[in-house]
Design a protein around this motif. Structure first.
Motif, PDB file in Angstrom:
ATOM      1  N   THR A 145      27.968  46.611 -35.704  1.00 55.00           N
ATOM      2  CA  THR A 145      28.559  47.918 -36.012  1.00 55.00           C
ATOM      3  C   THR A 145      28.993  47.974 -37.485  1.00 55.00           C
ATOM      4  OG1 THR A 145      30.492  46.992 -34.904  1.00 55.00           O
ATOM      5  CG2 THR A 145      29.355  48.712 -33.756  1.00 55.00           C
TER       6      THR A 145
ATOM      7  N   ILE B 146      21.814  39.584 -40.040  1.00 56.56           N
ATOM      8  CA  ILE B 146      20.764  38.550 -40.034  1.00 56.56           C
ATOM      9  C   ILE B 146      20.124  38.345 -38.651  1.00 56.56           C
ATOM     10  CG2 ILE B 146      21.753  37.330 -42.025  1.00 56.56           C
ATOM     11  CD1 ILE B 146      22.799  35.207 -39.994  1.00 56.56           C
ATOM     12  N   HIS B 147      20.488  39.188 -37.672  1.00 60.53           N
ATOM     13  CA  HIS B 147      19.858  39.063 -36.343  1.00 60.53           C
ATOM     14  C   HIS B 147      18.379  39.420 -36.453  1.00 60.53           C
ATOM     15  CE1 HIS B 147      24.141  39.624 -35.376  1.00 60.53           C
ATOM     16  NE2 HIS B 147      23.887  38.843 -34.333  1.00 60.53           N
ATOM     17  N   GLU B 148      17.515  38.556 -35.930  1.00 61.36           N
ATOM     18  CA  GLU B 148      16.080  38.847 -36.116  1.00 61.36           C
ATOM     19  C   GLU B 148      15.239  38.625 -34.867  1.00 61.36           C
ATOM     20  OE1 GLU B 148      14.587  36.175 -39.096  1.00 61.36           O
ATOM     21  OE2 GLU B 148      15.235  34.429 -37.975  1.00 61.36           O
TER      22      GLU B 148
ATOM     23  N   SER C  64      16.001  47.367 -37.029  1.00 59.92           N
ATOM     24  CA  SER C  64      16.870  46.718 -36.059  1.00 59.92           C
ATOM     25  C   SER C  64      18.277  46.703 -36.633  1.00 59.92           C
ATOM     26  CB  SER C  64      16.417  45.265 -35.881  1.00 59.92           C
ATOM     27  OG  SER C  64      16.057  45.008 -34.570  1.00 59.92           O
TER      28      SER C  64
HETATM   29  C1  B12 Z   1      21.797  35.429 -30.911  1.00 57.58           C
HETATM   30  C2  B12 Z   1      22.914  36.190 -31.578  1.00 57.58           C
HETATM   31  C3  B12 Z   1      23.270  35.798 -32.882  1.00 57.58           C
HETATM   32  C4  B12 Z   1      22.472  34.787 -33.702  1.00 57.58           C
HETATM   33  C5  B12 Z   1      21.176  35.463 -34.205  1.00 57.58           C
HETATM   34  C6  B12 Z   1      20.045  34.463 -34.406  1.00 57.58           C
HETATM   35  C7  B12 Z   1      18.798  35.118 -34.895  1.00 57.58           C
HETATM   36  N1  B12 Z   1      17.938  34.286 -35.470  1.00 57.58           N
HETATM   37  O1  B12 Z   1      18.559  36.319 -34.783  1.00 57.58           O
HETATM   38  C8  B12 Z   1      23.470  34.437 -34.863  1.00 57.58           C
HETATM   39  C9  B12 Z   1      24.170  33.145 -34.539  1.00 57.58           C
HETATM   40  C10 B12 Z   1      22.878  34.337 -36.266  1.00 57.58           C
HETATM   41  C11 B12 Z   1      24.477  35.583 -34.763  1.00 57.58           C
HETATM   42  C12 B12 Z   1      25.408  35.833 -35.756  1.00 57.58           C
HETATM   43  C13 B12 Z   1      26.416  36.793 -35.637  1.00 57.58           C
HETATM   44  N2  B12 Z   1      26.658  37.589 -34.592  1.00 57.58           N
HETATM   45 CO1  B12 Z   1      25.445  37.771 -33.100  1.00 57.58          CO
HETATM   46  N3  B12 Z   1      24.618  37.859 -31.471  1.00 57.58           N
HETATM   47  C14 B12 Z   1      23.593  37.254 -30.902  1.00 57.58           C
HETATM   48  C15 B12 Z   1      23.351  37.760 -29.452  1.00 57.58           C
HETATM   49  C16 B12 Z   1      23.971  36.776 -28.479  1.00 57.58           C
HETATM   50  C17 B12 Z   1      21.917  38.004 -29.078  1.00 57.58           C
HETATM   51  C18 B12 Z   1      21.126  38.911 -30.035  1.00 57.58           C
HETATM   52  C19 B12 Z   1      19.683  38.871 -29.641  1.00 57.58           C
HETATM   53  O2  B12 Z   1      18.869  38.221 -30.306  1.00 57.58           O
HETATM   54  N4  B12 Z   1      19.351  39.496 -28.493  1.00 57.58           N
HETATM   55  C20 B12 Z   1      18.005  39.439 -27.887  1.00 57.58           C
HETATM   56  C21 B12 Z   1      17.101  40.461 -28.504  1.00 57.58           C
HETATM   57  C22 B12 Z   1      15.725  40.368 -27.854  1.00 57.58           C
HETATM   58  O3  B12 Z   1      17.675  41.699 -28.223  1.00 57.58           O
HETATM   59  P1  B12 Z   1      17.816  42.849 -29.299  1.00 57.58           P
HETATM   60  O4  B12 Z   1      18.046  42.332 -30.656  1.00 57.58           O
HETATM   61  O5  B12 Z   1      18.765  43.866 -28.768  1.00 57.58           O
HETATM   62  O6  B12 Z   1      16.344  43.480 -29.336  1.00 57.58           O
HETATM   63  C23 B12 Z   1      15.708  44.111 -28.237  1.00 57.58           C
HETATM   64  C24 B12 Z   1      15.997  45.611 -28.136  1.00 57.58           C
HETATM   65  O7  B12 Z   1      17.282  45.976 -28.592  1.00 57.58           O
HETATM   66  C25 B12 Z   1      14.879  46.262 -28.884  1.00 57.58           C
HETATM   67  N5  B12 Z   1      14.993  46.430 -30.327  1.00 57.58           N
HETATM   68  C26 B12 Z   1      15.607  45.684 -31.270  1.00 57.58           C
HETATM   69  N6  B12 Z   1      15.412  46.170 -32.473  1.00 57.58           N
HETATM   70  C27 B12 Z   1      14.651  47.281 -32.323  1.00 57.58           C
HETATM   71  C28 B12 Z   1      14.150  48.170 -33.267  1.00 57.58           C
HETATM   72  C29 B12 Z   1      13.400  49.248 -32.815  1.00 57.58           C
HETATM   73  C30 B12 Z   1      12.838  50.200 -33.821  1.00 57.58           C
HETATM   74  C31 B12 Z   1      13.154  49.449 -31.425  1.00 57.58           C
HETATM   75  C32 B12 Z   1      12.380  50.619 -30.971  1.00 57.58           C
HETATM   76  C33 B12 Z   1      13.652  48.537 -30.485  1.00 57.58           C
HETATM   77  C34 B12 Z   1      14.375  47.467 -30.949  1.00 57.58           C
HETATM   78  O8  B12 Z   1      13.780  45.395 -28.640  1.00 57.58           O
HETATM   79  C35 B12 Z   1      14.218  44.051 -28.541  1.00 57.58           C
HETATM   80  C36 B12 Z   1      13.382  43.361 -27.502  1.00 57.58           C
HETATM   81  O9  B12 Z   1      13.457  44.024 -26.276  1.00 57.58           O
HETATM   82  C37 B12 Z   1      24.110  39.141 -29.502  1.00 57.58           C
HETATM   83  C38 B12 Z   1      24.564  39.702 -28.141  1.00 57.58           C
HETATM   84  C39 B12 Z   1      23.847  41.002 -27.794  1.00 57.58           C
HETATM   85  N7  B12 Z   1      24.271  41.611 -26.705  1.00 57.58           N
HETATM   86  O10 B12 Z   1      22.980  41.472 -28.475  1.00 57.58           O
HETATM   87  C40 B12 Z   1      25.238  38.836 -30.482  1.00 57.58           C
HETATM   88  C41 B12 Z   1      25.928  39.959 -31.295  1.00 57.58           C
HETATM   89  C42 B12 Z   1      24.883  40.970 -31.772  1.00 57.58           C
HETATM   90  N8  B12 Z   1      26.473  39.248 -32.445  1.00 57.58           N
HETATM   91  C43 B12 Z   1      27.641  39.668 -32.756  1.00 57.58           C
HETATM   92  C44 B12 Z   1      28.416  39.154 -33.830  1.00 57.58           C
HETATM   93  C45 B12 Z   1      29.837  39.691 -33.963  1.00 57.58           C
HETATM   94  C46 B12 Z   1      27.883  38.199 -34.730  1.00 57.58           C
HETATM   95  C47 B12 Z   1      28.579  37.623 -35.971  1.00 57.58           C
HETATM   96  C48 B12 Z   1      29.369  38.639 -36.829  1.00 57.58           C
HETATM   97  C49 B12 Z   1      29.480  36.459 -35.480  1.00 57.58           C
HETATM   98  C50 B12 Z   1      30.370  35.822 -36.521  1.00 57.58           C
HETATM   99  N9  B12 Z   1      31.652  35.850 -36.233  1.00 57.58           N
HETATM  100  O11 B12 Z   1      29.912  35.364 -37.535  1.00 57.58           O
HETATM  101  C51 B12 Z   1      27.385  37.020 -36.755  1.00 57.58           C
HETATM  102  C52 B12 Z   1      26.791  38.058 -37.733  1.00 57.58           C
HETATM  103  C53 B12 Z   1      25.986  37.460 -38.832  1.00 57.58           C
HETATM  104  C54 B12 Z   1      25.294  38.559 -39.632  1.00 57.58           C
HETATM  105  N10 B12 Z   1      25.757  38.826 -40.835  1.00 57.58           N
HETATM  106  O12 B12 Z   1      24.355  39.162 -39.157  1.00 57.58           O
HETATM  107  C55 B12 Z   1      28.100  40.822 -31.872  1.00 57.58           C
HETATM  108  C56 B12 Z   1      28.016  42.188 -32.567  1.00 57.58           C
HETATM  109  C57 B12 Z   1      29.210  43.043 -32.226  1.00 57.58           C
HETATM  110  C58 B12 Z   1      29.173  44.346 -32.931  1.00 57.58           C
HETATM  111  N11 B12 Z   1      29.259  45.396 -32.164  1.00 57.58           N
HETATM  112  O13 B12 Z   1      29.082  44.427 -34.129  1.00 57.58           O
HETATM  113  C59 B12 Z   1      27.163  40.654 -30.604  1.00 57.58           C
HETATM  114  C60 B12 Z   1      26.842  41.982 -29.876  1.00 57.58           C
HETATM  115  C61 B12 Z   1      27.897  39.673 -29.642  1.00 57.58           C
HETATM  116  C62 B12 Z   1      29.090  40.293 -28.979  1.00 57.58           C
HETATM  117  N12 B12 Z   1      28.964  40.706 -27.742  1.00 57.58           N
HETATM  118  O14 B12 Z   1      30.133  40.423 -29.563  1.00 57.58           O
HETATM  119  N13 B12 Z   1      24.365  36.269 -33.608  1.00 57.58           N
END
Ligand code: B12
Length: 216
Positions: free
Chosen positions: A151, A101-103, A147
Motif C-alpha cells: 500500500t 520488490i515483490h516479483e 504488479s
Molecule cells: C513472499 C512475500 C515477500 C517476499 C517477496 C519475494 C519475491 N521474490 O517476490 C519478500 C521477503 C521480499 C517480501 C518483502 C516485504 N513484504 Co512481502 N509478502 C510476501 C507474500 C507472503 C507473498 C507475495 C507473493 O509472492 N504472493 C504470490 C503471488 C503469486 O501472488 P501475487 O503477487 O498476488 O500475484 C498473483 C495475482 O495477484 C496476480 N497478479 C499479480 N500482479 C499482477 C499484475 C497484473 C497486471 C494482473 C492482471 C494480475 C497480477 O497474478 C499473480 C498470480 O496469480 C505477501 C502476502 C500476500 N498476501 O500477498 C507479503 C506482503 C505483500 N508483504 C508485505 C510486506 C509488509 C513486506 C515488507 C514491507 C516487509 C518488511 N517489513 O520489510 C517487505 C517489502 C519490501 C519491498 N520494498 O518491496 C505485506 C504488504 C502489506 C501492505 N498492504 O502493504 C504482505 C501483504 C504481507 C502481509 N499480509 O502483511 N515479501
C-alpha cells in the motif's frame, strides 16, 4: 481440494524446500496442469504465509524463505509449460512498481502470458515510471501489466499513468494492475484500464486490450 495440492500449500507455509519439487511432481502425476498447481498450491501457500506474517507469527525471514521455495517450484514448472507461438499476440511490458520488490506474481504472470502467445518484456521489480515509459517508447509496446503489493508504494501506478498522459501516449496504451493491494476500486481511482486477480484472468484482460486497440 486434491491432497497433493494441500501438500504443496503446506510445504510453502512450512518453508520446506527439501521435497517441494517432489510434491509438485506428484500433482503433475495426478494430472494437474502447471497453472493449477501454481494457483491452487503455491499461491495459496503464500497467502497462508502472508496471514501468519499479519498475525505476527512469521517475520521477514519466513517471507524470504517461503518466497524462495515458490520460486524454485515455479522455475521447475516453467520448463513444463508449452510456450505459445512466440509473440503472435504482440508485446506486453510487465513490471512491479517503484519501491516494491515483490516479483513472484509478476513472474507467474509472465509465464502464463508467454504460454498464451504474448511476447513478454519483463523489466523487473522496483521499476520507475520513467523506465517504464522509456521501454514502451523504445520497444513500441502499448500494453502494460503492473504488479503492486504494498500500500505504501501503490502511488507508483498513478505515476505511470500521469507520465504516459504527459507524453501524449495514454489513449493508445492499455494498463492492467494486479497484486495483493490492488482491487477494481483502486483501478478506477488510478484511472487504469483493468484489474486482474490472477495470472489466468490476465489472459482475457490482455486479449480484450488487443481487440480494443485494434478498433481504436
Ligand atoms: C513472499 C512475500 C515477500 C517476499 C517477496 C519475494 C519475491 N521474490 O517476490 C519478500 C521477503 C521480499 C517480501 C518483502 C516485504 N513484504 Co512481502 N509478502 C510476501 C507474500 C507472503 C507473498 C507475495 C507473493 O509472492 N504472493 C504470490 C503471488 C503469486 O501472488 P501475487 O503477487 O498476488 O500475484 C498473483 C495475482 O495477484 C496476480 N497478479 C499479480 N500482479 C499482477 C499484475 C497484473 C497486471 C494482473 C492482471 C494480475 C497480477 O497474478 C499473480 C498470480 O496469480 C505477501 C502476502 C500476500 N498476501 O500477498 C507479503 C506482503 C505483500 N508483504 C508485505 C510486506 C509488509 C513486506 C515488507 C514491507 C516487509 C518488511 N517489513 O520489510 C517487505 C517489502 C519490501 C519491498 N520494498 O518491496 C505485506 C504488504 C502489506 C501492505 N498492504 O502493504 C504482505 C501483504 C504481507 C502481509 N499480509 O502483511 N515479501
Amino acid at each position: 481440494m486434491k491432497e497433493c495440492l494441500i501438500n504443496v500449500q503446506t510445504a510453502v507455509i512450512d518453508m520446506n524446500d527439501s521435497n517441494i519439487l517432489e510434491l509438485v511432481q506428484n500433482c503433475l502425476d495426478e494430472g494437474l496442469t502447471p497453472i493449477e498447481i501454481i494457483e491452487g498450491g503455491l499461491s495459496k501457500g503464500l497467502e497462508g504465509v502472508g496471514e501468519r506474517f499479519d498475525a505476527g507469527e512469521y517475520f521477514l525471514a519466513e517471507l524470504i524463505m517461503a518466497g524462495e521455495v515458490v520460486t524454485m517450484a515455479t522455475t521447475f514448472l516453467q520448463s513444463m509449460m508449452v510456450p505459445g507461438e512466440i509473440g503472435k499476440k504482440g508485446k506486453v511490458l510487465l513490471a512491479t512498481v517503484k519501491g516494491d520488490i515483490h516479483e513472484i506474481g509478476k513472474n507467474i504472470l509472465g509465464m502464463v502470458l508467454s504460454a498464451s502467445g504474448y511476447e513478454v518484456v519483463d523489466i523487473g521489480a522496483n521499476a520507475s515510471a520513467e523506465l517504464i515509459l522509456e521501454t514502451l517508447k523504445e520497444q513500441k509496446i502499448n500494453m502494460v501489466g503492473l504488479s503492486a503489493l504494498l500500500t505504501t508504494t501503490v502511488g507508483g501506478i498513478k505515476e505511470v499513468v500521469e507520465l504516459l498522459r504527459q507524453a501524449g501516449m495514454r489513449d493508445q496504451t492499455r494498463i492492467a494492475i494486479g497484486g495483493a493491494c490492488c482491487s477494481r476500486q483502486l483501478a478506477d481511482e488510478m484511472k487504469v484500464d483493468a484489474f486482474g486477480e490472477s495470472a489466468v484472468s490476465a489472459v482475457s484482460i490482455f486479449d480484450g486490450f488487443r481487440e480494443s486497440l485494434a478498433v481504436s
